[in-house]
Design an enzyme around this catalytic site. Structure first.
Site, PDB file in Angstrom:
ATOM      1  N   CYS A 175       0.869  -1.180   0.000  1.00 39.94           N
ATOM      2  CA  CYS A 175       0.000   0.000   0.000  1.00 39.94           C
ATOM      3  C   CYS A 175       0.905   1.230   0.000  1.00 39.94           C
ATOM      4  CB  CYS A 175      -0.957  -0.011   1.194  1.00 39.94           C
ATOM      5  SG  CYS A 175      -0.130  -0.066   2.809  1.00 39.94           S
ATOM      6  N   THR A 176       0.360   2.405   0.234  1.00 38.94           N
ATOM      7  CA  THR A 176       1.138   3.643   0.100  1.00 38.94           C
ATOM      8  C   THR A 176       2.292   3.721   1.085  1.00 38.94           C
ATOM      9  OG1 THR A 176      -0.877   4.769  -0.624  1.00 38.94           O
ATOM     10  CG2 THR A 176       0.995   6.153   0.003  1.00 38.94           C
TER      11      THR A 176
END
Length: 321
Positions: A175-176
């Site tokens: 994810c980020t």
């Protein structure tokens, strides 16, 4: 070097009195002139803030000096100025909203640092699984990654069946910044996946530390930059303009406040259609002036950074460094 910094971080570490700590943390941010979003919960801390380099250094030092947060791994990026317009420090039930019945402090996927991830990602026995929202991976994602058409992490239970046939593979979630994967990987383990890993520090750290190879497109971020470059090795564009279909990784919010969709619009169409994604949006009487960025902060006429801060002593707060 740019004079401002952007800090992205999280940590799962119990906070006994979240309301009290929220006030302490809010005051710390005020003293250091930081802007951004910080979430405080009984399970830990999650934030993205921006400020001058020296103020960001003082902020990181203050958190690392607290035994509860000594293990925070900050992702630090340069910026021309503040990437936020306001400061919000809030107490919530979770530091990332998921509603998943898991506890990352008890069980989570094996953490891979960027170099380990880089070596393992092309293994034929490995499957990369994107744990971000659909509008995020629409503008950028790892090559050959599995993506879900979900609005947020709460929807993961509705999509996990899509990878049931991959339970014999090594699953690497990403994810980020890494925070969603703590709970997502724990959830996959609870669903019977045995070989579950996660990219520690997320896409952002991977780009910073090893160049971001094989991340196609740009990475969506939750500040007024909207997206950032990650891949300096073999960059490419994976998204197309919603208006004309030409290759573009330029994501904006539609200028129609009724719509406000996250959407890819090339510069030409952004100018020609005033930052809107459809002709109907272009006719919205409340359309916002398009300044070329496609980022619209909420009106700030009544905003003060002291909003939401309550001095427990009832005394006037003096903001001295």
């Amino acid at each position: 070097m740019k004079s401002y910094r952007v800090l992205l971080y999280y940590i799962y570490s119990p906070i006994e009195n979240p309301d009290q700590y929220r006030e302490e943390h809010h005051l710390l941010c005020l003293r250091l002139n930081l802007l951004g979003r910080v979430i405080v919960a009984a399970e830990g801390l999650n934030g993205t803030v921006s400020g001058l380099a020296a103020d960001c250094e003082a902020y990181m030092a203050a958190l690392h000096a607290d035994p509860r947060f000594a293990g925070i791994d900050f992702k630090v990026d340069d910026a021309e100025g503040h990437t936020f317009q306001k400061l919000h420090v809030r107490v919530k039930n979770e530091i990332v909203h998921s509603d998943l019945p898991v506890d990352p402090l008890r069980q989570t996927g094996i953490h891979l640092d960027p170099e380990e991830f880089q070596k393992l990602k092309n293994d034929p026995d490995v499957v990369l699984v994107d744990m971000r929202s659909n509008y995020e991976h629409a503008v950028g994602r790892f090559k050959n990654a599995v993506t879900f058409d979900m609005e947020n992490l709460r929807d993961l239970p509705d999509h996990v069946h899509e990878i049931d046939h991959l339970k014999d593979k090594k699953i690497i979630t990403y994810c980020t910044g890494g925070i969603k994967c703590e709970k997502a990987s724990a959830y996959l383990l609870a669903q019977g996946f045995e070989n579950v890993y996660q990219l520690h520090g997320g896409i952002i750290k991977y780009g910073m530390e090893v160049g971001g190879d094989d991340f196609d497109g740009q990475c969506y971020v939750f500040d007024n930059r909207v997206t950032v470059d990650v891949n300096t090795v073999n960059p490419t564009i994976v998204s197309t303009c919603f208006r004309c279909g030409s290759p573009s990784s330029r994501m904006i919010n539609c200028a129609s406040p009724t719509c406000n969709n996250h959407v890819v619009i090339c510069e030409t169409c952004g100018h020609d259609y005033s930052g809107t994604c459809t002709d109907a949006c272009l006719e919205d009487p409340a359309i916002r002036p398009y300044d070329g960025t496609g980022y619209y902060g909420k009106l700030t006429q009544t905003y003060s950074p002291l909003q939401g801060f309550k001095s427990r002593s009832g005394q006037r707060v003096t903001l001295e460094k």
